[in-house]
Scaffold this active site. Sequence first.
Site, PDB file in Angstrom:
ATOM      1  N   ARG A  71       0.834  -1.207   0.000  1.00  0.00           N
ATOM      2  CA  ARG A  71       0.000   0.000   0.000  1.00  0.00           C
ATOM      3  C   ARG A  71       0.871   1.262   0.000  1.00  0.00           C
ATOM      4  O   ARG A  71       0.526   2.276  -0.588  1.00  0.00           O
ATOM      5  CB  ARG A  71      -0.957   0.005   1.192  1.00  0.00           C
ATOM      6  CG  ARG A  71      -1.988  -1.114   1.069  1.00  0.00           C
ATOM      7  CD  ARG A  71      -3.067  -1.017   2.100  1.00  0.00           C
ATOM      8  NE  ARG A  71      -3.913   0.164   1.910  1.00  0.00           N
ATOM      9  CZ  ARG A  71      -4.815   0.571   2.782  1.00  0.00           C
ATOM     10  NH1 ARG A  71      -5.003  -0.108   3.899  1.00  0.00           N
ATOM     11  NH2 ARG A  71      -5.554   1.637   2.547  1.00  0.00           N
ATOM     12  N   GLN A 102      -9.990  10.039   7.785  1.00  0.00           N
ATOM     13  CA  GLN A 102      -9.960   8.606   8.063  1.00  0.00           C
ATOM     14  C   GLN A 102      -8.866   7.947   7.223  1.00  0.00           C
ATOM     15  O   GLN A 102      -8.607   6.767   7.353  1.00  0.00           O
ATOM     16  CB  GLN A 102     -11.308   7.979   7.698  1.00  0.00           C
ATOM     17  CG  GLN A 102     -12.470   8.533   8.505  1.00  0.00           C
ATOM     18  CD  GLN A 102     -13.800   8.096   7.912  1.00  0.00           C
ATOM     19  OE1 GLN A 102     -14.313   7.022   8.206  1.00  0.00           O
ATOM     20  NE2 GLN A 102     -14.367   8.931   7.065  1.00  0.00           N
ATOM     21  N   ASP A 105      -3.170   7.669   3.924  1.00  0.00           N
ATOM     22  CA  ASP A 105      -2.240   7.776   2.802  1.00  0.00           C
ATOM     23  C   ASP A 105      -1.282   8.958   2.871  1.00  0.00           C
ATOM     24  O   ASP A 105      -0.344   9.063   2.073  1.00  0.00           O
ATOM     25  CB  ASP A 105      -3.023   7.812   1.470  1.00  0.00           C
ATOM     26  CG  ASP A 105      -4.079   8.916   1.429  1.00  0.00           C
ATOM     27  OD1 ASP A 105      -3.868   9.995   2.020  1.00  0.00           O
ATOM     28  OD2 ASP A 105      -5.135   8.706   0.781  1.00  0.00           O
ATOM     29  N   HIS A 120      -7.298   7.218  11.792  1.00  0.00           N
ATOM     30  CA  HIS A 120      -6.977   5.789  11.668  1.00  0.00           C
ATOM     31  C   HIS A 120      -5.489   5.509  11.497  1.00  0.00           C
ATOM     32  O   HIS A 120      -5.108   4.427  11.075  1.00  0.00           O
ATOM     33  CB  HIS A 120      -7.783   5.179  10.508  1.00  0.00           C
ATOM     34  CG  HIS A 120      -9.266   5.220  10.767  1.00  0.00           C
ATOM     35  ND1 HIS A 120     -10.214   5.130   9.783  1.00  0.00           N
ATOM     36  CD2 HIS A 120      -9.964   5.343  11.933  1.00  0.00           C
ATOM     37  CE1 HIS A 120     -11.436   5.201  10.326  1.00  0.00           C
ATOM     38  NE2 HIS A 120     -11.300   5.335  11.616  1.00  0.00           N
ATOM     39  N   CYS A 128       5.811   0.466  17.989  1.00  0.00           N
ATOM     40  CA  CYS A 128       6.316  -0.743  18.655  1.00  0.00           C
ATOM     41  C   CYS A 128       5.148  -1.487  19.307  1.00  0.00           C
ATOM     42  O   CYS A 128       4.362  -0.892  20.044  1.00  0.00           O
ATOM     43  CB  CYS A 128       7.356  -0.374  19.715  1.00  0.00           C
ATOM     44  SG  CYS A 128       7.907  -1.829  20.632  1.00  0.00           S
ATOM     45  N   CYS A 131       6.319  -1.408  23.449  1.00  0.00           N
ATOM     46  CA  CYS A 131       6.351  -0.181  24.269  1.00  0.00           C
ATOM     47  C   CYS A 131       5.504   0.944  23.680  1.00  0.00           C
ATOM     48  O   CYS A 131       5.298   1.968  24.327  1.00  0.00           O
ATOM     49  CB  CYS A 131       7.788   0.300  24.479  1.00  0.00           C
ATOM     50  SG  CYS A 131       8.548   1.034  23.007  1.00  0.00           S
ATOM     51  N   CYS A 148      11.933  -2.474  17.451  1.00  0.00           N
ATOM     52  CA  CYS A 148      12.032  -1.181  18.131  1.00  0.00           C
ATOM     53  C   CYS A 148      13.471  -0.923  18.565  1.00  0.00           C
ATOM     54  O   CYS A 148      14.109  -1.792  19.151  1.00  0.00           O
ATOM     55  CB  CYS A 148      11.106  -1.201  19.347  1.00  0.00           C
ATOM     56  SG  CYS A 148      11.153   0.305  20.318  1.00  0.00           S
ATOM     57  N   GLY A 188     -16.116  12.281   0.461  1.00  0.00           N
ATOM     58  CA  GLY A 188     -15.657  10.953   0.030  1.00  0.00           C
ATOM     59  C   GLY A 188     -15.616   9.911   1.119  1.00  0.00           C
ATOM     60  O   GLY A 188     -14.689   9.100   1.157  1.00  0.00           O
ATOM     61  N   SER A 190     -18.114   6.900   3.082  1.00  0.00           N
ATOM     62  CA  SER A 190     -19.415   6.232   3.075  1.00  0.00           C
ATOM     63  C   SER A 190     -20.120   6.437   4.424  1.00  0.00           C
ATOM     64  O   SER A 190     -21.304   6.158   4.550  1.00  0.00           O
ATOM     65  CB  SER A 190     -19.250   4.747   2.772  1.00  0.00           C
ATOM     66  OG  SER A 190     -18.277   4.195   3.623  1.00  0.00           O
TER      67      SER A 190
HETATM   68  P1  NAD Z   1     -15.198   4.084   1.776  1.00  0.00           P
HETATM   69  O1  NAD Z   1     -14.305   3.323   0.847  1.00  0.00           O
HETATM   70  O2  NAD Z   1     -16.080   3.325   2.680  1.00  0.00           O
HETATM   71  O3  NAD Z   1     -16.118   5.048   0.910  1.00  0.00           O
HETATM   72  C1  NAD Z   1     -15.586   5.852  -0.103  1.00  0.00           C
HETATM   73  C2  NAD Z   1     -16.613   6.907  -0.448  1.00  0.00           C
HETATM   74  O4  NAD Z   1     -16.018   7.796  -1.390  1.00  0.00           O
HETATM   75  C3  NAD Z   1     -17.883   6.352  -1.082  1.00  0.00           C
HETATM   76  O5  NAD Z   1     -19.000   6.950  -0.452  1.00  0.00           O
HETATM   77  C4  NAD Z   1     -17.765   6.791  -2.557  1.00  0.00           C
HETATM   78  O6  NAD Z   1     -19.033   7.037  -3.132  1.00  0.00           O
HETATM   79  C5  NAD Z   1     -16.968   8.064  -2.422  1.00  0.00           C
HETATM   80  N1  NAD Z   1     -16.199   8.474  -3.606  1.00  0.00           N
HETATM   81  C6  NAD Z   1     -15.519   7.694  -4.495  1.00  0.00           C
HETATM   82  N2  NAD Z   1     -14.895   8.449  -5.399  1.00  0.00           N
HETATM   83  C7  NAD Z   1     -15.157   9.753  -5.083  1.00  0.00           C
HETATM   84  C8  NAD Z   1     -14.774  11.006  -5.639  1.00  0.00           C
HETATM   85  N3  NAD Z   1     -13.963  11.089  -6.709  1.00  0.00           N
HETATM   86  N4  NAD Z   1     -15.231  12.147  -5.065  1.00  0.00           N
HETATM   87  C9  NAD Z   1     -16.051  12.099  -3.978  1.00  0.00           C
HETATM   88  N5  NAD Z   1     -16.445  10.930  -3.420  1.00  0.00           N
HETATM   89  C10 NAD Z   1     -16.003   9.773  -3.953  1.00  0.00           C
HETATM   90  O7  NAD Z   1     -14.241   5.087   2.563  1.00  0.00           O
HETATM   91  P2  NAD Z   1     -14.270   5.529   4.088  1.00  0.00           P
HETATM   92  O8  NAD Z   1     -15.624   5.999   4.449  1.00  0.00           O
HETATM   93  O9  NAD Z   1     -13.092   6.428   4.225  1.00  0.00           O
HETATM   94  O10 NAD Z   1     -14.021   4.197   4.922  1.00  0.00           O
HETATM   95  C11 NAD Z   1     -12.982   3.286   4.528  1.00  0.00           C
HETATM   96  C12 NAD Z   1     -11.972   2.953   5.613  1.00  0.00           C
HETATM   97  O11 NAD Z   1     -10.843   2.360   4.932  1.00  0.00           O
HETATM   98  C13 NAD Z   1     -11.433   4.167   6.319  1.00  0.00           C
HETATM   99  O12 NAD Z   1     -11.370   3.835   7.657  1.00  0.00           O
HETATM  100  C14 NAD Z   1     -10.031   4.396   5.767  1.00  0.00           C
HETATM  101  O13 NAD Z   1      -9.103   4.482   6.846  1.00  0.00           O
HETATM  102  C15 NAD Z   1      -9.660   3.138   5.030  1.00  0.00           C
HETATM  103  N6  NAD Z   1      -9.152   3.402   3.649  1.00  0.00           N
HETATM  104  C16 NAD Z   1      -8.250   4.424   3.459  1.00  0.00           C
HETATM  105  C17 NAD Z   1      -7.781   4.713   2.190  1.00  0.00           C
HETATM  106  C18 NAD Z   1      -6.791   5.850   2.032  1.00  0.00           C
HETATM  107  O14 NAD Z   1      -6.043   6.160   2.960  1.00  0.00           O
HETATM  108  N7  NAD Z   1      -6.772   6.513   0.861  1.00  0.00           N
HETATM  109  C19 NAD Z   1      -8.227   3.976   1.094  1.00  0.00           C
HETATM  110  C20 NAD Z   1      -9.151   2.913   1.319  1.00  0.00           C
HETATM  111  C21 NAD Z   1      -9.597   2.641   2.603  1.00  0.00           C
END
Ligand code: NAD
Length: 247
Positions: A71, A102, A105, A120, A128, A131, A148, A188, A190
């Site tokens: 990732r 959330q 990245d 998150h 670690c 610790c 660590c 963005g 859900s």
């Molecule tokens: P999710 O994957 O559950 O939902 C993504 C949402 O983004 C959806 O509602 C979708 O309709 C919307 N979407 C997609 N493309 C879009 C765009 N171009 N513009 C606007 N909206 C758009 O994501 P979540 O609610 O963040 O939950 C997923 C969990 O997984 C989180 O806890 C997160 O930490 C993790 N996650 C993180 C990443 C990252 O860091 N980029 C990627 C995938 C999952």
Amino acid sequence: MDTNLKHALEELKKSKHIIAFTGAGISQESGIPTFRGSGGGFWRNFRLEEVATPQAFLKNPRLVWDFYLERRKLAKEVQPNAAHKAFAAWEKIFPFVGVVTQNIDGLHEQAGSRNIQELHGSLWRSKCSRCGKTVQDLNLTYSELPHCRDCGGLMRPDIVWFGEELNPNTINQALEWMRKADLIFVIGTSGVVEPAASFVRGAKRYGAFIAEVNVEETALTYVADLFLRGKSSEIFSSLSEAITQPT
Ligand code: NAD
């Protein structure tokens, strides 16, 4: 500019304390797949319980590390998009702009935002497992699993996995920012991951105007005062352009 976008611009112009509450969808146009909803992908190849739980790490730390290093590789190849950049730029225009994300990245930081709460955790830190010390290790690669430097314990990704608690300091700071906000963009997500989604519902009770930006309706749409349907990079380029134009 359509009516909803104009409405968002009016709210933006009168706001002093603005929060971006973001989920995987804001990074989708940078090339990082979402988990659910439109733009999903990557995760469908994995069973979450095998890579994103503390039990998985205990059972097979190498598999979990390999998953997160993969990732990282993907995240290194992509760039922040116009939506990430808008919030970084707005720090220079408004009294306070904060990001509660959330995402793991690091793209908000890369875009230049300074006020960020990562609910998150982060792909770019390790912690670690004995610790609890955290380190930023942007270029981690390994042949032996990382340990660590202080106590010799096994390092793990600094990610809040399924079944784990969020960091209390992060929660407190995020909640304080969201309670003080006049305007929260929910972008963005859900809105089904808890307790993160509850922060938005809570902020609404403190009087923030909630503008949701998503390509489709979500579990948080009923809380929103305004729903902006569309891709976040397009919506925030338009808002950024409009806010910097002389009136
Ligand atoms: P999710 O994957 O559950 O939902 C993504 C949402 O983004 C959806 O509602 C979708 O309709 C919307 N979407 C997609 N493309 C879009 C765009 N171009 N513009 C606007 N909206 C758009 O994501 P979540 O609610 O963040 O939950 C997923 C969990 O997984 C989180 O806890 C997160 O930490 C993790 N996650 C993180 C990443 C990252 O860091 N980029 C990627 C995938 C999952």
